[in-house]
Design a protein around this motif. Structure first.
Motif, PDB file in Angstrom:
ATOM      1  N   ASN A  10       0.806  -1.219   0.000  1.00  0.00           N
ATOM      2  CA  ASN A  10       0.000   0.000   0.000  1.00  0.00           C
ATOM      3  C   ASN A  10       0.838   1.268   0.000  1.00  0.00           C
ATOM      4  OD1 ASN A  10      -2.434  -1.301  -0.105  1.00  0.00           O
ATOM      5  ND2 ASN A  10      -2.825  -1.185   2.078  1.00  0.00           N
ATOM      6  N   SER A  11       2.087   1.183   0.398  1.00  0.00           N
ATOM      7  CA  SER A  11       2.912   2.387   0.435  1.00  0.00           C
ATOM      8  C   SER A  11       3.164   2.947  -0.971  1.00  0.00           C
ATOM      9  CB  SER A  11       4.240   2.122   1.154  1.00  0.00           C
ATOM     10  OG  SER A  11       5.013   1.206   0.426  1.00  0.00           O
ATOM     11  N   PHE A  12       2.897   2.151  -1.992  1.00  0.00           N
ATOM     12  CA  PHE A  12       3.076   2.610  -3.368  1.00  0.00           C
ATOM     13  C   PHE A  12       1.822   3.301  -3.917  1.00  0.00           C
ATOM     14  CE2 PHE A  12       6.213  -0.814  -3.077  1.00  0.00           C
ATOM     15  CZ  PHE A  12       7.340  -0.137  -3.506  1.00  0.00           C
ATOM     16  N   PHE A  13       0.707   3.230  -3.195  1.00  0.00           N
ATOM     17  CA  PHE A  13      -0.545   3.810  -3.678  1.00  0.00           C
ATOM     18  C   PHE A  13      -0.455   5.333  -3.722  1.00  0.00           C
ATOM     19  CE2 PHE A  13      -3.973   0.395  -2.695  1.00  0.00           C
ATOM     20  CZ  PHE A  13      -3.185  -0.573  -3.259  1.00  0.00           C
ATOM     21  N   ARG A  14      -0.919   5.898  -4.807  1.00  0.00           N
ATOM     22  CA  ARG A  14      -1.027   7.354  -4.916  1.00  0.00           C
ATOM     23  C   ARG A  14      -2.474   7.771  -4.707  1.00  0.00           C
ATOM     24  NH1 ARG A  14       3.211   9.495  -3.625  1.00  0.00           N
ATOM     25  NH2 ARG A  14       4.044  10.800  -5.222  1.00  0.00           N
ATOM     26  N   ASN A  15      -3.403   6.844  -4.963  1.00  0.00           N
ATOM     27  CA  ASN A  15      -4.833   7.075  -4.770  1.00  0.00           C
ATOM     28  C   ASN A  15      -5.393   5.888  -4.012  1.00  0.00           C
ATOM     29  OD1 ASN A  15      -4.867   9.430  -6.440  1.00  0.00           O
ATOM     30  ND2 ASN A  15      -4.797   8.087  -8.214  1.00  0.00           N
ATOM     31  N   ARG A  44       9.016   6.000   1.556  1.00  0.00           N
ATOM     32  CA  ARG A  44       7.788   5.986   0.760  1.00  0.00           C
ATOM     33  C   ARG A  44       6.622   6.371   1.652  1.00  0.00           C
ATOM     34  NH1 ARG A  44       8.345   5.014  -4.230  1.00  0.00           N
ATOM     35  NH2 ARG A  44       6.105   4.954  -4.381  1.00  0.00           N
ATOM     36  N   HIS A  45       5.742   7.177   1.142  1.00  0.00           N
ATOM     37  CA  HIS A  45       4.599   7.616   1.933  1.00  0.00           C
ATOM     38  C   HIS A  45       3.308   7.250   1.217  1.00  0.00           C
ATOM     39  CE1 HIS A  45       7.191   9.654   4.697  1.00  0.00           C
ATOM     40  NE2 HIS A  45       7.738  10.355   3.718  1.00  0.00           N
ATOM     41  N   PHE A  46       2.398   6.650   1.950  1.00  0.00           N
ATOM     42  CA  PHE A  46       1.093   6.279   1.426  1.00  0.00           C
ATOM     43  C   PHE A  46       0.391   7.525   0.907  1.00  0.00           C
ATOM     44  CE2 PHE A  46      -3.483   5.586   2.339  1.00  0.00           C
ATOM     45  CZ  PHE A  46      -3.697   4.532   1.449  1.00  0.00           C
ATOM     46  N   MET A  47      -0.013   7.495  -0.354  1.00  0.00           N
ATOM     47  CA  MET A  47      -0.677   8.609  -1.029  1.00  0.00           C
ATOM     48  C   MET A  47       0.170   9.889  -0.995  1.00  0.00           C
ATOM     49  SD  MET A  47      -4.659   7.930   0.005  1.00  0.00           S
ATOM     50  CE  MET A  47      -5.226   9.412  -0.782  1.00  0.00           C
ATOM     51  N   GLY A  48       1.467   9.737  -0.822  1.00  0.00           N
ATOM     52  CA  GLY A  48       2.366  10.891  -0.791  1.00  0.00           C
ATOM     53  C   GLY A  48       2.226  11.751   0.449  1.00  0.00           C
ATOM     54  N   LYS A  49       1.587  11.233   1.492  1.00  0.00           N
ATOM     55  CA  LYS A  49       1.346  11.998   2.720  1.00  0.00           C
ATOM     56  C   LYS A  49       2.088  11.367   3.891  1.00  0.00           C
ATOM     57  CE  LYS A  49      -1.773  14.570   0.711  1.00  0.00           C
ATOM     58  NZ  LYS A  49      -1.613  15.960   0.462  1.00  0.00           N
TER      59      LYS A  49
END
Length: 140
Positions: A16-21, A132-137
């Motif tokens: 899930n850390s790769f998810f952007r959405n 790496r940040h989930f959804m870039g946050k």
């Protein structure tokens, strides 16, 4: 063995850390998002630790201090969460503090394991995901 939301989040974190959405369909997804963001914050703390006992102390301190709830403006994805009343906010803060303590308790043995055996150093396969940040946050 039954699993709960914390086990699910720990199991799914690296993927899930790769998810952007991420489509939030209910309260369970909201809890998953919160826990994923907290795991990322924990991994940042673990990078600075030198032993498993130091890691336990660092994560426990992180879990019980400055518990940000999704309704707070400082929470990175607060717009995805409904607003709550003062009494609900206090209950939510207590609940999330318990969840954070449980995440901290379960994360350390996972990170300090190499090839299925306890290790003296944190696993590089976990620590590489602290950037790496989930959804870039990220939680502050």
């Amino acid at each position: 063995m039954t699993s709960d939301a914390v086990d699910e989040a720990l199991e799914l974190f690296r993927g899930n850390s790769f998810f952007r959405n991420f489509e939030i369909k209910g309260a369970g997804d909201r809890l998953l998002v919160y826990v994923l963001l907290f795991i990322s914050q924990c991994l940042g703390k673990l990078k600075a630790t030198t032993s498993q006992s130091e890691a336990v102390k660092a994560l426990y301190t992180l879990a019980v201090t400055n518990v940000v709830i999704p309704a707070d403006a400082s929470f990175p994805l607060h717009s995805l969460y409904p607003s709550v009343e003062k009494t609900e906010a206090d209950q939510l803060r207590q609940y999330l503090q318990q969840v954070r303590q449980e995440v901290a308790l379960r994360l350390v043995p996972l990170v300090y394991t190499a090839n299925g055996q306890p290790s003296q150093t944190p696993s590089k396969w976990w620590l590489c995901f602290q950037k790496r940040h989930f959804m870039g946050k990220a939680m502050q």
